[in-house]
Design a protein around this motif. Structure first.
Motif, PDB file in Angstrom:
ATOM      1  N   ILE A   5     -41.925   5.278  32.903  1.00  0.00           N
ATOM      2  CA  ILE A   5     -42.343   5.384  34.299  1.00  0.00           C
ATOM      3  C   ILE A   5     -43.866   5.333  34.375  1.00  0.00           C
ATOM      4  O   ILE A   5     -44.552   6.157  33.757  1.00  0.00           O
ATOM      5  CB  ILE A   5     -41.840   6.699  34.927  1.00  0.00           C
ATOM      6  N   PHE A   6     -44.387   4.380  35.126  1.00  0.00           N
ATOM      7  CA  PHE A   6     -45.815   4.307  35.395  1.00  0.00           C
ATOM      8  C   PHE A   6     -46.054   5.089  36.677  1.00  0.00           C
ATOM      9  O   PHE A   6     -45.676   4.653  37.755  1.00  0.00           O
ATOM     10  CB  PHE A   6     -46.245   2.845  35.553  1.00  0.00           C
ATOM     11  N   TYR A   7     -46.623   6.281  36.538  1.00  0.00           N
ATOM     12  CA  TYR A   7     -46.882   7.157  37.681  1.00  0.00           C
ATOM     13  C   TYR A   7     -48.387   7.323  37.783  1.00  0.00           C
ATOM     14  O   TYR A   7     -49.026   7.860  36.871  1.00  0.00           O
ATOM     15  CB  TYR A   7     -46.203   8.495  37.473  1.00  0.00           C
ATOM     16  N   THR A   8     -48.956   6.862  38.878  1.00  0.00           N
ATOM     17  CA  THR A   8     -50.404   6.836  38.994  1.00  0.00           C
ATOM     18  C   THR A   8     -50.822   6.947  40.448  1.00  0.00           C
ATOM     19  O   THR A   8     -49.994   6.908  41.349  1.00  0.00           O
ATOM     20  CB  THR A   8     -50.952   5.532  38.376  1.00  0.00           C
ATOM     21  N   ALA A   9     -52.110   7.088  40.643  1.00  0.00           N
ATOM     22  CA  ALA A   9     -52.695   7.044  41.979  1.00  0.00           C
ATOM     23  C   ALA A   9     -53.569   5.802  42.066  1.00  0.00           C
ATOM     24  O   ALA A   9     -54.134   5.355  41.065  1.00  0.00           O
ATOM     25  CB  ALA A   9     -53.521   8.291  42.252  1.00  0.00           C
ATOM     26  N   THR A  10     -53.647   5.258  43.262  1.00  0.00           N
ATOM     27  CA  THR A  10     -54.469   4.078  43.482  1.00  0.00           C
ATOM     28  C   THR A  10     -55.192   4.217  44.809  1.00  0.00           C
ATOM     29  O   THR A  10     -54.752   4.957  45.689  1.00  0.00           O
ATOM     30  CB  THR A  10     -53.602   2.794  43.472  1.00  0.00           C
ATOM     31  N   GLY A  31     -56.022  16.910  47.466  1.00  0.00           N
ATOM     32  CA  GLY A  31     -54.692  16.765  46.889  1.00  0.00           C
ATOM     33  C   GLY A  31     -54.671  15.893  45.651  1.00  0.00           C
ATOM     34  O   GLY A  31     -53.643  15.775  44.988  1.00  0.00           O
ATOM     35  N   GLY A  32     -55.795  15.275  45.301  1.00  0.00           N
ATOM     36  CA  GLY A  32     -55.856  14.356  44.172  1.00  0.00           C
ATOM     37  C   GLY A  32     -55.780  15.012  42.815  1.00  0.00           C
ATOM     38  O   GLY A  32     -55.569  14.345  41.816  1.00  0.00           O
ATOM     39  N   GLU A  33     -55.930  16.316  42.786  1.00  0.00           N
ATOM     40  CA  GLU A  33     -55.851  17.005  41.501  1.00  0.00           C
ATOM     41  C   GLU A  33     -54.416  17.217  41.039  1.00  0.00           C
ATOM     42  O   GLU A  33     -54.158  17.657  39.937  1.00  0.00           O
ATOM     43  CB  GLU A  33     -56.591  18.347  41.557  1.00  0.00           C
ATOM     44  N   GLY A  34     -53.439  16.876  41.877  1.00  0.00           N
ATOM     45  CA  GLY A  34     -52.024  16.990  41.505  1.00  0.00           C
ATOM     46  C   GLY A  34     -51.562  18.431  41.550  1.00  0.00           C
ATOM     47  O   GLY A  34     -52.206  19.298  42.126  1.00  0.00           O
ATOM     48  N   GLY A  38     -43.527  18.287  43.845  1.00  0.00           N
ATOM     49  CA  GLY A  38     -42.959  17.009  43.435  1.00  0.00           C
ATOM     50  C   GLY A  38     -43.490  16.562  42.087  1.00  0.00           C
ATOM     51  O   GLY A  38     -42.741  16.072  41.240  1.00  0.00           O
ATOM     52  N   PHE A  39     -44.786  16.738  41.874  1.00  0.00           N
ATOM     53  CA  PHE A  39     -45.380  16.355  40.603  1.00  0.00           C
ATOM     54  C   PHE A  39     -44.852  17.247  39.485  1.00  0.00           C
ATOM     55  O   PHE A  39     -44.552  16.773  38.386  1.00  0.00           O
ATOM     56  CB  PHE A  39     -46.906  16.418  40.657  1.00  0.00           C
ATOM     57  N   VAL A 141     -42.111   2.301  38.791  1.00  0.00           N
ATOM     58  CA  VAL A 141     -43.513   2.451  39.166  1.00  0.00           C
ATOM     59  C   VAL A 141     -43.558   3.430  40.320  1.00  0.00           C
ATOM     60  O   VAL A 141     -42.898   3.223  41.342  1.00  0.00           O
ATOM     61  CB  VAL A 141     -44.148   1.104  39.593  1.00  0.00           C
ATOM     62  N   ARG A 142     -44.316   4.508  40.152  1.00  0.00           N
ATOM     63  CA  ARG A 142     -44.546   5.492  41.214  1.00  0.00           C
ATOM     64  C   ARG A 142     -46.033   5.474  41.518  1.00  0.00           C
ATOM     65  O   ARG A 142     -46.851   5.744  40.640  1.00  0.00           O
ATOM     66  CB  ARG A 142     -44.138   6.893  40.778  1.00  0.00           C
ATOM     67  N   VAL A 143     -46.367   5.168  42.749  1.00  0.00           N
ATOM     68  CA  VAL A 143     -47.766   5.022  43.132  1.00  0.00           C
ATOM     69  C   VAL A 143     -48.078   5.945  44.298  1.00  0.00           C
ATOM     70  O   VAL A 143     -47.388   5.924  45.317  1.00  0.00           O
ATOM     71  CB  VAL A 143     -48.069   3.561  43.552  1.00  0.00           C
ATOM     72  N   SER A 144     -49.117   6.749  44.136  1.00  0.00           N
ATOM     73  CA  SER A 144     -49.642   7.561  45.228  1.00  0.00           C
ATOM     74  C   SER A 144     -50.882   6.846  45.745  1.00  0.00           C
ATOM     75  O   SER A 144     -51.882   6.722  45.029  1.00  0.00           O
ATOM     76  CB  SER A 144     -50.004   8.964  44.743  1.00  0.00           C
ATOM     77  N   VAL A 145     -50.810   6.361  46.968  1.00  0.00           N
ATOM     78  CA  VAL A 145     -51.912   5.596  47.554  1.00  0.00           C
ATOM     79  C   VAL A 145     -52.845   6.564  48.284  1.00  0.00           C
ATOM     80  O   VAL A 145     -52.426   7.267  49.213  1.00  0.00           O
ATOM     81  CB  VAL A 145     -51.393   4.515  48.520  1.00  0.00           C
ATOM     82  N   ALA A 146     -54.095   6.589  47.850  1.00  0.00           N
ATOM     83  CA  ALA A 146     -55.097   7.506  48.389  1.00  0.00           C
ATOM     84  C   ALA A 146     -55.838   6.883  49.565  1.00  0.00           C
ATOM     85  O   ALA A 146     -56.010   5.662  49.615  1.00  0.00           O
ATOM     86  CB  ALA A 146     -56.098   7.880  47.307  1.00  0.00           C
ATOM     87  N   PRO A 147     -56.315   7.715  50.478  1.00  0.00           N
ATOM     88  CA  PRO A 147     -57.108   7.221  51.596  1.00  0.00           C
ATOM     89  C   PRO A 147     -58.559   6.994  51.169  1.00  0.00           C
ATOM     90  O   PRO A 147     -59.475   7.701  51.588  1.00  0.00           O
ATOM     91  CB  PRO A 147     -56.985   8.348  52.625  1.00  0.00           C
ATOM     92  N   ALA A 148     -58.739   6.039  50.278  1.00  0.00           N
ATOM     93  CA  ALA A 148     -60.067   5.706  49.774  1.00  0.00           C
ATOM     94  C   ALA A 148     -60.053   4.250  49.339  1.00  0.00           C
ATOM     95  O   ALA A 148     -59.004   3.714  48.974  1.00  0.00           O
ATOM     96  CB  ALA A 148     -60.413   6.594  48.578  1.00  0.00           C
ATOM     97  N   THR A 149     -61.209   3.618  49.384  1.00  0.00           N
ATOM     98  CA  THR A 149     -61.360   2.263  48.860  1.00  0.00           C
ATOM     99  C   THR A 149     -62.562   2.241  47.923  1.00  0.00           C
ATOM    100  O   THR A 149     -63.485   3.039  48.065  1.00  0.00           O
ATOM    101  CB  THR A 149     -61.555   1.215  49.978  1.00  0.00           C
ATOM    102  N   LEU A 150     -62.523   1.336  46.958  1.00  0.00           N
ATOM    103  CA  LEU A 150     -63.632   1.194  46.009  1.00  0.00           C
ATOM    104  C   LEU A 150     -64.336  -0.148  46.138  1.00  0.00           C
ATOM    105  O   LEU A 150     -65.470  -0.289  45.725  1.00  0.00           O
ATOM    106  CB  LEU A 150     -63.124   1.360  44.569  1.00  0.00           C
TER     107      LEU A 150
END
Length: 192
Positions: A5-10, A31-34, A38-39, A141-150
Motif C-alpha cells: 500500500i502506497f499511503y502518502t500525502a500530496t 493535521g499533517g503530522e498524522g 484512521g491513520f 494507493v491511499r492519498v491525502s490531498v493537502a490544501p497546499a501547492t508547491l
C-alpha cells in the motif's frame, strides 16, 4: 495475503516533496503530522515499511534520529524498514533498518515474509511506489490531498497508470485533507 500500500500525502498540485526533498510543507499543514484514528488503524495493519533513500534521509535528518534514536518508535514502531538505495546510508541505532539495492521484485519475498500476516506500507517516494506498480506488486494507493501547492517538486507517482488500472474505492475528509483510496490492478511487469 500481504498487500503493498502506497499511503502518502500530496499537495493539491500533485507533489510529495519540494525539489530538494523537503516535507516541511506537510508538517506546516494543520493535521499533517498524522496520528488520527484512521491513520492509527492503518498502522495497526502494517508489518513492514518500505522507503526510498530520499524519504529515509529526510526523516533521519529532520528528526536527528542518529543522535536521538529513541524518536524512531514514535514514527514507525518496531516494524522492520526496508530502504531502497544505491549508496550507504546512516543507520538509526536500535532500529531494524535494512538497506537494499536493485529491483523491488528481487526483494519482495523477503519484504512479504517480514510483514507476516500484515501489509507493507510504501512510505515514499513516488518513484519507489512506481517501481512496485511496474512490477505488478502495488495493490493500493491511499492519498491525502493537502490544501497546499508547491508549483514544482517531486511528483506523487511519476508513472502512467490509467483508469484501467486504478479504481476509486473511498473518499473521506480528515480535517483539511481529502483522502482518496484506489485499488490498483496488476499489469504485466514491463520488460524495460
Amino acid at each position: 495475503m500481504t498487500r503493498a500500500i502506497f499511503y502518502t500525502a500530496t499537495t493539491l498540485d500533485g507533489y510529495l516533496a519540494t525539489e530538494d526533498d523537503s516535507l516541511d510543507w506537510l508538517f506546516a499543514t494543520p493535521g499533517g503530522e498524522g496520528g488520527d484514528e484512521g491513520f492509527q488503524r492503518f498502522l495497526d495493519g502494517i508489518g513492514v515499511l518500505v522507503q526510498g533513500s530520499s524519504t529515509y534521509e529526510w526523516v533521519v535528518a529532520h528528526e536527528d534520529l542518529v543522535a536521538h534514536p529513541e524518536k524512531w518508535p514514535a514514527y514507525y514502531g518496531e516494524r522492520p524498514t526496508f530502504v531502497f538505495s544505491t549508496r550507504a546510508l546512516p543507520g538509526v541505532p536500535g532500529a531494524d533498518v535494512r538497506v537494499v539495492a536493485g529491483e523491488v521484485r528481487a526483494h519482495w519475498e523477503q519484504i512479504a515474509q517480514a510483514a507476516g500476516t500484515r501489509d507493507v506500507w510504501i512510505v515514499g517516494g513516488g518513484d519507489l511506489a512506481g517501481q512496485f506498480a511496474d512490477a505488478g506488486l502495488l495493490d493500493e494507493v491511499r492519498v491525502s490531498v493537502a490544501p497546499a501547492t508547491l508549483g514544482a517538486g517531486k511528483p506523487l507517482l511519476p508513472r502512467v497508470l490509467g483508469s484501467d488500472r486504478l479504481r476509486l474505492v473511498s473518499v473521506a475528509q480528515a480535517g483539511q485533507f481529502a483522502e482518496l483510496t484506489y485499488t490498483v490492478d496488476a499489469a504485466a511487469p514491463s520488460d524495460g
